[in-house]
Design an enzyme around this catalytic site. Structure first.
Site, PDB file in Angstrom:
ATOM      1  N   CYS A  12      -7.524  12.983   3.716  1.00  0.00           N
ATOM      2  CA  CYS A  12      -7.370  11.575   3.334  1.00  0.00           C
ATOM      3  C   CYS A  12      -6.084  10.976   3.900  1.00  0.00           C
ATOM      4  CB  CYS A  12      -7.368  11.450   1.814  1.00  0.00           C
ATOM      5  SG  CYS A  12      -7.034   9.765   1.243  1.00  0.00           S
ATOM      6  N   LYS A  39     -15.612  16.720  -6.620  1.00  0.00           N
ATOM      7  CA  LYS A  39     -14.460  16.451  -7.474  1.00  0.00           C
ATOM      8  C   LYS A  39     -14.569  17.197  -8.795  1.00  0.00           C
ATOM      9  CE  LYS A  39     -14.136  11.876  -5.425  1.00  0.00           C
ATOM     10  NZ  LYS A  39     -14.358  10.431  -5.618  1.00  0.00           N
ATOM     11  N   GLU A  64      -3.055   4.522  -6.161  1.00  0.00           N
ATOM     12  CA  GLU A  64      -3.051   3.639  -4.997  1.00  0.00           C
ATOM     13  C   GLU A  64      -1.778   3.901  -4.173  1.00  0.00           C
ATOM     14  OE1 GLU A  64      -5.646   1.212  -3.913  1.00  0.00           O
ATOM     15  OE2 GLU A  64      -6.501   2.785  -5.174  1.00  0.00           O
TER      16      GLU A  64
END
Length: 365
Positions: A12, A39, A64
């Site tokens: 990611c 997950k 975030e």
């Protein structure tokens, strides 16, 4: 004991950003790797959006990446990763927003676009974003320094860099290298790549080429302009389908099938897709469910992505719907199936062919 716990995934780029910030600041942290395709149970209790990165700092949770990075810079102020002057801090935030809303979107759009014409337009858009970075960012702000704001690395540099480490995937799948005429951008990329923090967690080009194959390759077979088919979809692929222009998803899987996503409807709708789930057994023909699935292909907004476990049931329904809509002959159905590599032996398709073609051929003979 580590001051920070970060939930991350090596693949990611967003999590990559925050790991770089932790390393640049020398913050002791515990790394918890999350498999984004599998997950762990209860992960949304840690990450409300079900995404990485997320950090825990004592009793505080922050998610975030852009917000995490500013939090880390405020709580651990040395070395500072934002300029001291208010106008430059504002500029830094503008460029972070540019990365999130324009640059990353252009990069992703080119990588994920399945159609050559879409890819051409996406390549032009990405080129424009790189040109803007070169002329409005690095040429005007970096002076004689190697980084966005001169000689000191900043959150802006760390915000953009993960996508440049992954550029090999874009070059491999789309033939889009970093344009050599953008010399400041080339110099910047080289300078950042030599940072100890970057080298400590860098991955080889082949890693990204392999991991990004699922984004670059089409997720579906196109049967007609309105209907495409696929095997079971991940939540990530649902979002990808929306980005590729699909308007609806028709799921032919039963909730008791292994790997059925219990929240697929909510996730599809969150991505802006209309959704229908019509369970269709794979072992034997089901006239009622077949008719219901065909009605769904007529009523859902187009184009529609039809999916099941391996794509066979979806292919059968797509072929039936196409045959009805276009009035295909039996030979044309065979040709269409061969063109898109779909199995004609699906029970539902066989039942349709038997009822609509075999009897007719016998009458004519």
């Amino acid at each position: 004991m580590a001051e920070i716990t970060i939930y991350s995934a090596t693949v990611c780029p967003y999590a990559h950003r925050s790991r770089l910030v932790l390393l640049e600041k020398g913050i002791d942290f515990e790394l918890i790797e999350i498999d984004l395709q599998n997950k762990p149970a209860g992960f949304t209790e840690i990450s409300p959006y079900g995404k990485v990165p997320v950090i825990k700092h004592g009793d505080v949770r922050v998610w975030e990446s852009a917000i995490i990075n500013e939090y880390l810079d405020e709580v651990f102020p040395e070395p500072s990763l934002l300029p001291k002057e208010p106008v430059n801090r504002a500029q830094a935030r503008i460029w972070i927003d540019f990365a999130n809303t324009r640059f990353i979107w252009a990069y992703s759009n080119l990588l994920r676009s399945p159609d050559p014409q879409q890819q051409k337009a996406a390549a032009q858009e990405l080129y424009s974003q790189l040109e803007f970075i070169e002329k409005e960012g690095l040429e005007k702000l970096s002076g004689e320094g190697s980084y966005w704001f001169g000689n000191s690395i900043s959150l802006v540099d760390l915000t953009f860099y993960p996508w440049f480490e992954r550029w090999s995937a874009l070059e491999h799948y789309r033939g889009f290298g970093l344009p050599p005429e953008f010399t400041r951008l080339q110099q910047w990329r080289k300078a950042v790549s030599q940072r100890e923090s970057v080298k400590a967690i860098a991955n080889p080009t082949e890693y990204y080429i392999q991991r990004y194959a699922r984004f670059a390759a089409p997720i579906a077979k196109k049967v007609s302009d309105e209907l495409s088919v696929a095997g079971k979809l991940t939540l990530e692929q649902l979002q990808q389908a929306a980005q590729q222009g699909f308007k609806s998803v028709l799921n032919l899987r039963s909730p008791d099938e292994p790997g059925f996503l219990s929240d697929e409807q909510q996730q599809a709708q969150a991505a802006g897709l209309d959704y229908a789930n019509i369970p269709l057994q794979s072992s034997e023909p089901d006239l009622i469910s077949t008719k219901e699935a065909i009605r769904a292909t007529e009523n859902l907004p187009k184009p529609i992505l039809i999916h099941c476990a391996a794509g066979a049931r979806a292919g059968g329904i797509a072929l039936i719907a196409t045959a009805i809509q276009q009035g295909l002959t039996y030979e044309q159905i065979q040709e269409k199936a061969q063109q898109v590599d779909l199995d004609l032996n699906q029970p539902h398709l066989q039942q349709f062919l038997l009822e609509n073609y075999t009897a007719k051929q016998e009458t004519e003979s």
